[in-house]
Design a protein around this motif. Structure first.
Motif, PDB file in Angstrom:
ATOM      1  N   ASN A  31      -0.872 -13.441   2.499  1.00 27.87           N
ATOM      2  CA  ASN A  31      -1.838 -14.485   2.131  1.00 27.87           C
ATOM      3  C   ASN A  31      -1.700 -15.664   3.092  1.00 27.87           C
ATOM      4  O   ASN A  31      -0.881 -15.630   4.018  1.00 27.87           O
ATOM      5  CB  ASN A  31      -1.663 -14.913   0.665  1.00 27.87           C
ATOM      6  N   ILE A  63       1.099  -9.631   0.068  1.00 25.39           N
ATOM      7  CA  ILE A  63       0.274  -9.412  -1.128  1.00 25.39           C
ATOM      8  C   ILE A  63      -0.254  -7.982  -1.201  1.00 25.39           C
ATOM      9  O   ILE A  63      -0.813  -7.576  -2.226  1.00 25.39           O
ATOM     10  CB  ILE A  63      -0.904 -10.400  -1.185  1.00 25.39           C
ATOM     11  N   GLY A  64      -0.092  -7.221  -0.110  1.00 28.68           N
ATOM     12  CA  GLY A  64      -0.564  -5.846  -0.107  1.00 28.68           C
ATOM     13  C   GLY A  64      -0.185  -5.151   1.190  1.00 28.68           C
ATOM     14  O   GLY A  64       0.436  -5.754   2.078  1.00 28.68           O
ATOM     15  N   TYR A 116      -3.867  -9.716  -5.012  1.00 29.84           N
ATOM     16  CA  TYR A 116      -4.539  -9.176  -3.821  1.00 29.84           C
ATOM     17  C   TYR A 116      -5.973  -8.796  -4.150  1.00 29.84           C
ATOM     18  O   TYR A 116      -6.236  -7.906  -4.967  1.00 29.84           O
ATOM     19  CB  TYR A 116      -3.782  -7.945  -3.304  1.00 29.84           C
TER      20      TYR A 116
END
Length: 646
Positions: free
Chosen positions: A211, A217-218, A242
């Motif tokens: 982020n 976040i992913g 996400y």
């Protein structure tokens, strides 16, 4: 929960210009700094930042607050997370407290647990590159792509072992629950067999998605075998932290360079971003193979108004993705484009020619969007009038998306020359589209307004006149509070301050608007505690509604330049020049509006008494109340200099 000491340290240390400047480019105008609002689309800056008052205010959408509220709004996080974010930025140690509601603790813990689990997964994948399997497969792949160790480290590239549940077992041993791992999208549950849980990513190189603050976040993951049954790339699913349409790969690593270069290169894939960074071009992000979204465009606009789209050398693919250019134009950004030779993409071409030649190619081949679009169809339109007409319509459609009228006119002129068509024809067609858009917006607003009025009639038992009185009283109550907050300790006479006069004159009035009642009570309470409630006092209270309202009261969209007086000796009137009259008239107008509402209520009571045939004494009493109110109204009108025949 975070201790009050930590919160106070953050509030004392943060600077609104630094905090907002991390997200949008600010330009000084007068005493304040201005930018296009990051919370809604606009082409003319209406987002104001006051370094002196440490507040921001958008005069377009109404967003307002202090540095902490800004982080909450722009990151979509709660108060405690915003404090942690700012504490990390300014190197402030976070102290914890144990006092919080069970619901708040649960929500906060779950979100933090997701971040921690994703951070663990990132470290796990990165460390796997040091394993025998990771070196042989994952690290070899990255080296084949020409990626240097510093790039691998900078972007947290990794490898997911080709095992059923290696991440799951390692995460559970470190204390992460299966529930959180499932919610983070790191593991899957076999359908029909809830006890069978396994890793989502297996036998693939991993690309960490961060982020804006740099938290994982992913993940994106690429397969390295020729298994036709498996997709080439798989990505993390949508989670609490996400949202694919809100994220751009590489934005964390690129945001500083984007702001400095005032331009953002937009590519398609992960490796395109990595290769450009190695070529010395760091102001680059990727849409990660998905169609560009409105939120991704807004994200770029926080840092620059200029986008250069880099296209693979595939004419069919380029034509299919031209809608993205219209979206960028509609978002108020300037668009340029670069097309690579046939069969090349940014990654392959950067590795093929090297950093210096790649940079030169970008400089020499960058085109504005009009020349780019027309150039794509140059051969097709040469001998085909129908396709030529289609291209003209497409270009006109793109021009109509440009919100700035000057830019629109310049590009219309250029389009006319390149298409060999009269400029007046293009301008006329663009104006038709713009006019239709305005009509559509107007009728849409009318429909929405009618729906709002209908809903209001259902939930409010009041008559239209009463709603109007409420609106008038609201505005006058706001003006009274504005004068109190801004000028409370100014003198209106030799012995009386503004706050003394206003508090005395409103002592028997009931403020109908809840937020103004709160401000008034806070003001009185502060005075009782020997505190002088200047505007800054209200910005420290834990009430976002009060803070937002006070910011509106103390912020102005337009300021008179000091040059009028200092250089040209032209002296203008300020409301503070005759504060006594301003405050006095305000109180009279407030009382006038309150009495007008009371008169209407008294009139209704008289009609009610006549309809129900009440006793003569009751009817007489109600008429007497009405006449007394009428006398007050006449007296106030005289004091205001209004002559009316009643």
């Amino acid at each position: 929960m975070i201790s009050r000491t930590t919160t106070d340290k953050v509030k004392d240390r943060v600077d609104i210009e630094e905090v907002v400047g991390d997200y949008v480019p600010l330009k000084k105008k007068g005493q304040n700094l201005w930018a296009c609002c990051p919370f809604h689309n606009e082409s003319t800056p209406s987002f104001s930042v006051s370094p002196a008052k440490q507040i921001y205010k958008c005069f377009g959408c109404g967003k307002a607050g202090d540095p902490i509220q800004f982080v909450m709004d722009i990151e979509g996080i709660g108060f405690n997370e915003a404090i942690r974010h700012l504490a990390q930025k300014y190197g402030i140690e976070v102290e914890e407290e144990k006092q919080a509601t069970p619901e708040a603790v649960q929500a906060y813990n779950e979100r933090e647990s997701l971040y921690i689990a994703l951070g663990f997964a990132k470290d796990f994948f990165v460390k796997n590159l040091e394993s025998e399997e990771g070196k042989a497969i994952g690290l070899s792949y990255f080296k084949e792509r020409g990626l240097r160790p510093e790039t691998i480290q900078k972007f947290d590239l990794g490898y997911a072992l080709d095992k059923w549940d290696s991440l799951l077992q390692a995460a559970k041993q470190s204390g992460h629950s299966e529930e959180i791992l499932l919610k983070a999208g790191l593991v899957l549950q076999k359908e029909g067999e809830p006890e069978r849980i396994y890793d989502r990513f297996r036998g693939r190189v991993t690309f960490t998605i961060h982020n804006l603050g740099g938290k994982p976040i992913g993940f994106g993951a690429r397969i390295l075998t020729n298994d036709k049954k498996q997709p080439k790339y798989i990505n993390s699913p949508e989670t609490e932290v996400y949202h694919k349409s809100d994220v751009l790969y590489g934005i964390f690593q690129a945001k500083k360079s984007i702001r400095e270069k005032d331009n953002c290169y937009l590519v398609e894939g992960y490796t395109d971003v990595l290769s450009l960074h190695q070529a010395g071009i760091e102001n680059v992000v990727a849409s990660s193979g998905t169609s560009l979204t409105e939120n991704q465009i807004k994200l770029i606009k926080r840092f620059t108004d200029n986008i250069t789209v880099l296209y693979d050398g595939d004419a069919a693919g380029i034509k299919a993705s031209l809608r993205g250019i219209d979206m960028i134009l509609e978002g108020g950004l300037n668009v340029k484009a670069v097309v690579f030779p046939n069969g090349e993409d940014p990654d392959s071409y950067a590795r093929k020619v090297g950093p210096a030649a790649f940079s030169d190619y970008l400089k020499n081949k960058t085109q504005d969007f009009i020349a780019f679009q027309i150039g794509l169809y140059k051969e097709e339109i040469a001998e085909d009038p129908i396709k030529r007409a289609e291209l003209v319509r497409h270009v006109i459609g793109s021009l109509s998306k440009i919100p700035d009228p000057i830019n629109r006119t310049v590009f219309a002129s250029q389009s006319a020359k390149l298409l060999e068509i009269e400029e007046a024809v293009i301008q006329t067609e663009v104006n038709k589209i713009l006019l239709k858009g305005e009509k559509d917006r107007y009728f849409k607003e009318q429909r929405e307004e009618s729906e709002r009025e209908a809903a209001l009639e259902e939930i409010l038992p009041t008559q239209p006149e009463q709603v109007s009185f409420q609106s008038m009283i609201f505005l006058q109550e706001r003006e009274t509070m504005r004068l109190l907050v801004n000028y409370g300790f100014e003198m209106v006479s030799d012995q009386t301050m503004v706050c003394e006069y206003l508090l005395q004159e409103t002592a028997e009035l009931h403020f109908e608007t809840p937020v103004f009642r709160k401000i008034l009570e806070l003001y009185k309470s502060a005075l009782e505690q020997k505190v002088l409630p200047q505007p800054e006092f209200f910005l420290q209270v834990d009430d976002q509604e009060v803070k937002k309202e006070v910011i509106t009261m103390i912020t102005r969209k337009y300021e008179l330049s000091t040059l009028w007086e200092t250089r040209y000796h032209i002296f203008t009137y300020h409301e503070a020049d005759d504060l006594a009259k301003t405050v006095y008239d305000n109180i009279l107008h407030l009382k006038k509006k309150v009495i007008k509402k009371l008169l209407e209520e008294a009139k209704q009571k008289i009609k009610e008494a006549e309809t129900l045939q009440m006793e003569v004494d009751e009817l007489s009493h109600r008429i007497q109340v009405y006449m007394e109110l009428k006398k007050y109204q006449v007296e106030i009108d005289k004091l205001l200099g209004i002559v009316v025949s009643y």
